[in-house]
Design a protein around this motif. Structure first.
Motif, PDB file in Angstrom:
ATOM      1  N   GLU A 185       0.837  -1.205   0.000  1.00 31.90           N
ATOM      2  CA  GLU A 185       0.000   0.000   0.000  1.00 31.90           C
ATOM      3  C   GLU A 185       0.868   1.249   0.000  1.00 31.90           C
ATOM      4  O   GLU A 185       0.610   2.196  -0.731  1.00 31.90           O
ATOM      5  CB  GLU A 185      -0.901   0.012   1.243  1.00 31.90           C
ATOM      6  CG  GLU A 185      -2.149  -0.805   1.064  1.00 31.90           C
ATOM      7  CD  GLU A 185      -2.939  -0.930   2.363  1.00 31.90           C
ATOM      8  OE1 GLU A 185      -3.870  -1.737   2.379  1.00 31.90           O
ATOM      9  OE2 GLU A 185      -2.591  -0.236   3.351  1.00 31.90           O
ATOM     10  N   LYS A 186       1.906   1.188   0.832  1.00 32.83           N
ATOM     11  CA  LYS A 186       2.812   2.335   0.917  1.00 32.83           C
ATOM     12  C   LYS A 186       3.482   2.579  -0.432  1.00 32.83           C
ATOM     13  O   LYS A 186       3.599   3.709  -0.898  1.00 32.83           O
ATOM     14  CB  LYS A 186       3.874   2.092   1.989  1.00 32.83           C
ATOM     15  CG  LYS A 186       3.506   2.620   3.343  1.00 32.83           C
ATOM     16  CD  LYS A 186       4.711   2.517   4.260  1.00 32.83           C
ATOM     17  CE  LYS A 186       4.379   3.071   5.631  1.00 32.83           C
ATOM     18  NZ  LYS A 186       5.441   2.783   6.585  1.00 32.83           N
ATOM     19  N   GLU A 226       1.032   3.920  -2.875  1.00 36.27           N
ATOM     20  CA  GLU A 226       0.764   5.321  -2.543  1.00 36.27           C
ATOM     21  C   GLU A 226       1.917   6.184  -3.076  1.00 36.27           C
ATOM     22  O   GLU A 226       1.715   7.226  -3.680  1.00 36.27           O
ATOM     23  CB  GLU A 226       0.658   5.422  -1.017  1.00 36.27           C
ATOM     24  CG  GLU A 226       0.213   6.758  -0.495  1.00 36.27           C
ATOM     25  CD  GLU A 226      -1.107   7.203  -1.121  1.00 36.27           C
ATOM     26  OE1 GLU A 226      -1.170   8.381  -1.526  1.00 36.27           O
ATOM     27  OE2 GLU A 226      -2.032   6.391  -1.243  1.00 36.27           O
ATOM     28  N   ARG A 227       3.140   5.661  -2.855  1.00 35.78           N
ATOM     29  CA  ARG A 227       4.320   6.401  -3.287  1.00 35.78           C
ATOM     30  C   ARG A 227       4.337   6.521  -4.810  1.00 35.78           C
ATOM     31  O   ARG A 227       4.574   7.599  -5.355  1.00 35.78           O
ATOM     32  CB  ARG A 227       5.577   5.668  -2.808  1.00 35.78           C
ATOM     33  CG  ARG A 227       6.851   6.376  -3.168  1.00 35.78           C
ATOM     34  CD  ARG A 227       8.069   5.677  -2.605  1.00 35.78           C
ATOM     35  NE  ARG A 227       9.259   6.400  -2.991  1.00 35.78           N
ATOM     36  CZ  ARG A 227       9.926   6.181  -4.119  1.00 35.78           C
ATOM     37  NH1 ARG A 227       9.502   5.253  -4.950  1.00 35.78           N
ATOM     38  NH2 ARG A 227      10.989   6.903  -4.424  1.00 35.78           N
ATOM     39  N   LYS A 264       1.863   6.345  -6.859  1.00 38.61           N
ATOM     40  CA  LYS A 264       0.790   7.254  -7.284  1.00 38.61           C
ATOM     41  C   LYS A 264       1.237   8.702  -7.142  1.00 38.61           C
ATOM     42  O   LYS A 264       1.043   9.525  -8.031  1.00 38.61           O
ATOM     43  CB  LYS A 264      -0.444   7.044  -6.384  1.00 38.61           C
ATOM     44  CG  LYS A 264      -1.558   6.277  -7.029  1.00 38.61           C
ATOM     45  CD  LYS A 264      -2.753   6.361  -6.102  1.00 38.61           C
ATOM     46  CE  LYS A 264      -3.736   5.267  -6.374  1.00 38.61           C
ATOM     47  NZ  LYS A 264      -4.722   5.154  -5.297  1.00 38.61           N
ATOM     48  N   ARG A 265       1.832   8.975  -5.977  1.00 38.58           N
ATOM     49  CA  ARG A 265       2.271  10.341  -5.687  1.00 38.58           C
ATOM     50  C   ARG A 265       3.323  10.777  -6.713  1.00 38.58           C
ATOM     51  O   ARG A 265       3.280  11.877  -7.258  1.00 38.58           O
ATOM     52  CB  ARG A 265       2.856  10.374  -4.274  1.00 38.58           C
ATOM     53  CG  ARG A 265       2.910  11.752  -3.668  1.00 38.58           C
ATOM     54  CD  ARG A 265       3.411  11.722  -2.241  1.00 38.58           C
ATOM     55  NE  ARG A 265       4.764  11.223  -2.137  1.00 38.58           N
ATOM     56  CZ  ARG A 265       5.126  10.181  -1.399  1.00 38.58           C
ATOM     57  NH1 ARG A 265       4.236   9.517  -0.710  1.00 38.58           N
ATOM     58  NH2 ARG A 265       6.385   9.784  -1.354  1.00 38.58           N
TER      59      ARG A 265
END
Lengths: 133, 515
Positions: free
Chosen positions: B285-286, B289-290, B292-293
């Motif tokens: 997930e991290k 998320e990274r 995506k960012r």
């Protein structure tokens, strides 16, 4: 006097090229779109065309194909930062037009070297009478 | 035979036997015509009553014994025979009392006991008949009576056996079903791919009552999670644990859910906890998320870079024109400064484009060692290294360093790393580049003895726009990481402030995902 047609959809770049070629003793015509390029080519003869590959309505590649179709044989300098577009241009122009590339922001000294080289090559071509058209 | 599981069942049986026999004795006494025997019958019935009363004082485990029961039935036979004797022997019909005792013996003690009791009854009966009247073998009624006694023993035992088997079969099936059900639930609990731990209050303290194999596997060598769970069960009181995320000290993540266990009064007596390790999921997930960012950032960066290019082109172009055409030195100098600044901006734009572009790789087979040597040769000539008098040393282990990779992209990686190292160094610093092979990878370490990366920045040093340099854009290392990971490789950093930094690049020899 040598005549150059510069095409770019960004006015400030167009202004830059205009000033540069004027400084180098060229007669300069400018076009802000691919359509304008086609129109201007019908009006006068040119020794060189500087073409931005990304122009709003009509893409530089389309303009290039158009030039080849109409049988022009002056050298073309293309402004692009994209490697893959260079390959496309090479495929389209091979054996038909002398093409070289410069990147943006343009290094004017490099541009001048290329202009000189292309014009010399073209002049030789004309001298030895291998004119196809 | 009947097993008297509960003492009360035995009691009921004994009292029932006592009352039936007692009432028969009394009826016999009441109906008999021989008045001289009546008082004797009453004495016998009184004694029988008293004897059975004393049975109430016997300890249950003695009463339960087959020997005791058998003795009681023999005793009953004796009493019946006495009544039989007192009420007129063969001419009386009271021999039927024997049936009652035989039936009870067969019910409580099985065929063997019933036969023994029958034989005893028949023996006494025959003896009494002989004593009173003499045996008349011509009288078939006497023989019939004996045969009937035996038949009663057989039939009641058989009937009892059949009934008992039926009951036992039902019991067995029920037990089997219960066992199967228990096994079924046990299997479910064992096969569930989640940790299950049941906490229950024992003597006021919360204890682990049950733990399934998965939970054992998960908590192996790490009891921290169990003690945290125990604590949570205590804290969560009536409601139980609901969808909680727990992080243990070793950096593992756990998803936890609970259901409260209650006693008959509805009071909480414990909790069933289902827990799973979700460290990998959390990591993913991290990472997602990274990425995506970074993608968002990449699009934004690309847009900015493109938008900057044209005006920068005009600025630097016009500065070049001024430099070409200016007559005064001052103007030429200004133009040169504008150009210098434009170049800095242009480098930043290049970085931004590199960072935001997809890493399309053009694979080549080449010798990695010669490739690095070539890069270092170029760096030896570079102005920034010369100015600071920085020494670069290349140390390589044995073996072939043939690799399949994108040469230009890797050139970018090492020029970024070496430039960073150089920026971190003061005068006369040293950069060591160590090269070795491990399995199918080539490992390159770029080590400087410079200022090091502050601890606060170390974790996020590969993030875009994070830099520990004064004039850095913070894109160099994120480009390094993108290129290396697009080769299916890895890059790590170790650093100590004031002592230096070590970057380790691990690259697979056979190329990355596109290779």
């Amino acid at each position: 006097m040598a005549r150059v047609l510069v095409a770019d959809d960004v006015p400030s770049i167009l202004y830059l090229f205009k000033e540069f070629f004027k400084l180098k003793g060229f007669e300069v015509e400018t076009a802000e779109s691919g359509f304008e390029v086609t129109k201007k080519l019908g009006e006068k003869d040119y020794h060189l065309v500087v073409l931005d590959i990304k122009m709003g309505e009509k893409h530089g590649l389309e303009v290039l194909q158009d030039l080849i179709k109409r049988g022009y044989d002056f050298p073309v300098i293309i402004c692009t930062a994209y490697e893959h577009l260079r390959e496309d241009v090479d495929i389209i122009a091979k054996g038909k037009l002398d093409v070289d590339f410069i990147t943006k922001p343009p290094d004017l000294e490099l541009l001048w070297d290329k202009v000189v080289k292309l014009l010399e090559k073209n002049a030789i071509k004309e001298e030895i009478g291998t004119d196809n058209g | 035979m009947i097993e008297f599981k509960k003492t009360s069942d035995l009691d009921v049986f004994l009292i029932f036997r006592w009352l039936v026999l007692l009432s028969i004795i009394l009826i016999a006494g009441y109906t008999t015509e021989d008045l001289s025997s009546i008082s004797l019958i009453y004495i016998v019935s009184f004694l029988y009553f008293v004897f059975n009363l004393t049975l109430r004082l016997w300890k249950p485990h003695i009463l339960k014994k087959q020997v005791t029961l058998f003795s009681l039935f023999l005793f009953d036979i004796g009493v019946v025979s006495t009544i039989f004797y007192l009420t007129g022997g063969i001419s009386s019909d009271y021999y039927i009392f024997y049936f009652l005792t035989i039936m009870m013996a067969s019910i409580s003690s099985g065929l063997g006991a019933a036969l023994a009791i029958t034989i005893a009854s028949a023996g006494i009966y025959v003896w009494l008949v002989q004593q009173q009247e003499g045996i008349d073998l011509q009288n078939p009624v006497f023989l019939l009576k004996v045969v009937f006694l035996l038949l009663t023993a057989f039939i009641s035992s058989l009937w009892n056996k059949i009934m008992r088997e039926k009951v036992e079969n039902v019991k067995k099936t029920e037990e089997q079903k219960k066992k199967e059900l228990q096994q079924f639930f046990q299997e479910i609990i064992n096969s569930i791919n989640s940790g299950i731990a049941v906490f229950e209050k024992e003597e006021g303290d919360l204890k682990v009552h049950l733990i399934n194999p998965k939970a054992q596997e998960l908590t192996m060598g790490n009891n921290e999670i169990l003690s945290i769970l125990k604590q949570k069960v205590r804290e969560n009181g009536k409601t139980g644990i609901r969808n909680q995320l727990i992080k243990t000290k070793n950096g593992r993540y756990w998803g936890v859910n609970g259901a409260v266990l209650r006693d008959l009064k509805g009071k909480k007596k414990g909790e069933v906890i289902i827990f799973n390790e979700i460290t990998e999921r959390k990591k993913m997930e991290k990472e997602m998320e990274r990425s995506k960012r970074i993608n968002r950032l990449g699009r934004l960066t690309l847009q900015i870079a493109h938008d900057l290019r044209n005006p920068l082109g005009t600025v630097s172009g016009l500065a070049q024109i001024i430099r070409m055409s200016a007559e005064e030195d001052k103007e030429k100098k200004y133009a040169k400064e504008i150009l210098k600044a434009s170049n800095v901006i242009n480098e930043l734009i290049e970085d931004m484009l590199d960072f935001s572009k997809d890493q399309e790789l053009n694979f080549d087979n080449f010798n990695y060692l010669s490739f690095l040597k070539e890069i270092l040769d170029n760096f030896q000539k570079a102005e920034n290294l010369k100015e600071k008098n920085v020494q670069i040393k290349l140390n390589s282990g044995k073996g072939s360093y043939e690799i399949k990779a994108d040469k230009e992209k890797l050139r970018r990686v090492f020029s970024n790393l070496i430039n960073n190292a150089c920026d971190a160094l003061d005068r006369d610093g040293e950069i060591n580049i160590n090269l070795r092979q491990q399995n199918n990878s080539i490992i390159t370490e770029v080590i400087d003895n410079g200022s090091g990366i502050p601890e606060s920045k170390r974790e996020e040093i590969f993030e875009p726009f994070v830099t520990s340099k004064k004039n850095g854009t913070g894109l160099g290392l994120s480009i390094v990481q993108r290129i290396v990971s697009s080769h299916n490789g890895n890059v790590f950093v170790e650093s100590k402030e004031g002592e230096g930094t070590e970057f380790t690049v691990v690259l697979p020899k056979k190329g990355g995902k596109n290779g």
